[in-house]
Scaffold this motif. Sequence first.
Motif, PDB file in Angstrom:
ATOM      1  N   THR A   1      -4.044  -0.183  -3.679  1.00 12.06           N
ATOM      2  CA  THR A   1      -2.752  -0.481  -3.055  1.00 12.06           C
ATOM      3  C   THR A   1      -1.633  -0.525  -4.091  1.00 12.06           C
ATOM      4  OG1 THR A   1      -2.918  -2.897  -3.286  1.00 12.06           O
ATOM      5  CG2 THR A   1      -3.909  -1.904  -1.304  1.00 12.06           C
TER       6      THR A   1
ATOM      7  N   GLU B   1      -4.998  -2.472   2.874  1.00  9.80           N
ATOM      8  CA  GLU B   1      -3.767  -1.728   3.155  1.00  9.80           C
ATOM      9  C   GLU B   1      -2.799  -2.504   4.036  1.00  9.80           C
ATOM     10  OE1 GLU B   1      -2.340   0.897   2.042  1.00  9.80           O
ATOM     11  OE2 GLU B   1      -3.921   1.536   0.682  1.00  9.80           O
TER      12      GLU B   1
ATOM     13  N   GLU C   1       1.124  -4.421   2.821  1.00  9.37           N
ATOM     14  CA  GLU C   1       2.444  -4.165   3.390  1.00  9.37           C
ATOM     15  C   GLU C   1       3.317  -5.412   3.366  1.00  9.37           C
ATOM     16  OE1 GLU C   1       2.053  -2.470   7.260  1.00  9.37           O
ATOM     17  OE2 GLU C   1       0.855  -0.766   6.571  1.00  9.37           O
TER      18      GLU C   1
END
Length: 279
Positions: free
Chosen positions: A129, A101, A105
């Motif tokens: 994801t 995770e 990003e």
Amino acid sequence: MKAVQVGNRQIGGDGRLFVMAGPCVIEDPERVLRIGREMKAICSRLGLPYIFKASFDKANRSSWKSFRGPGLTEGLKILKAVKEELQIPVVSDIHDASQAEPAAEVLDILQIPAFLCRQTDLLQAAARTGKCINVKKGQFMAPSDMKNVAEKISHEGNENIILTERGVSLGYHNLVVDMRSFPIMREFGYPVVFDATHSVQLPGGAGTHSSGQRQFIGNLARAAAGSGIDGVFMEVHDNPEEALCDGPNMLYLTQVEGLLRDMMAIKAIADKSASTAMK
């Protein structure tokens, strides 16, 4: 062959060779940016899609003394800076499900290292994801085994998959590349990549670190270009002799453009022959 979504663009499926390249590990922000800028310029001249690669952590080094990189938090900051300044997608390895995770990003492609390619929890966490997943084929696996790996990802609803060949173990400290791997894995419907530099690595060959045979990168890369690949993965450096990780199997930046031109020419011939054979 389906394309995959990488950031705001699609790669694969259009006959163009895409390139994932950069230093083995993040050494310092300035050098990383310099290598990324040069690779972007090379690929722009050749009209090839480019994804910058560098690892924030090399968790599978031969010795505890080996340089691993800046780690997840600092490494992602550096990769984000490269991504934003150069306006290019970035790829890096994750080694644990908990990294998926936070890495997603920043990263446009989450890479699964070869040693971990059968780790179900890691694959599924990466898949969830929604990012593109590049899986390195394990040195202990047949190309047909990668169908099960891809299905672990697609079962989570993610078809954004790339499969990468990086050689198979043959005895101690030696890897060989079976060129049949590329057409076999392409039958699964996902883009296939050749890791041209790890394939000449001699894992653990220098005792406390890996060695390599840089002189054979070109031979294998040209052969792979004629065997049915969609992309090429290369670790590159301005001065591999002073690299902190995998120097013996990294390609000099000055050698990259000529090799890519050769690969493009060979791939064009092979693709034309394959197209003619299908008629």
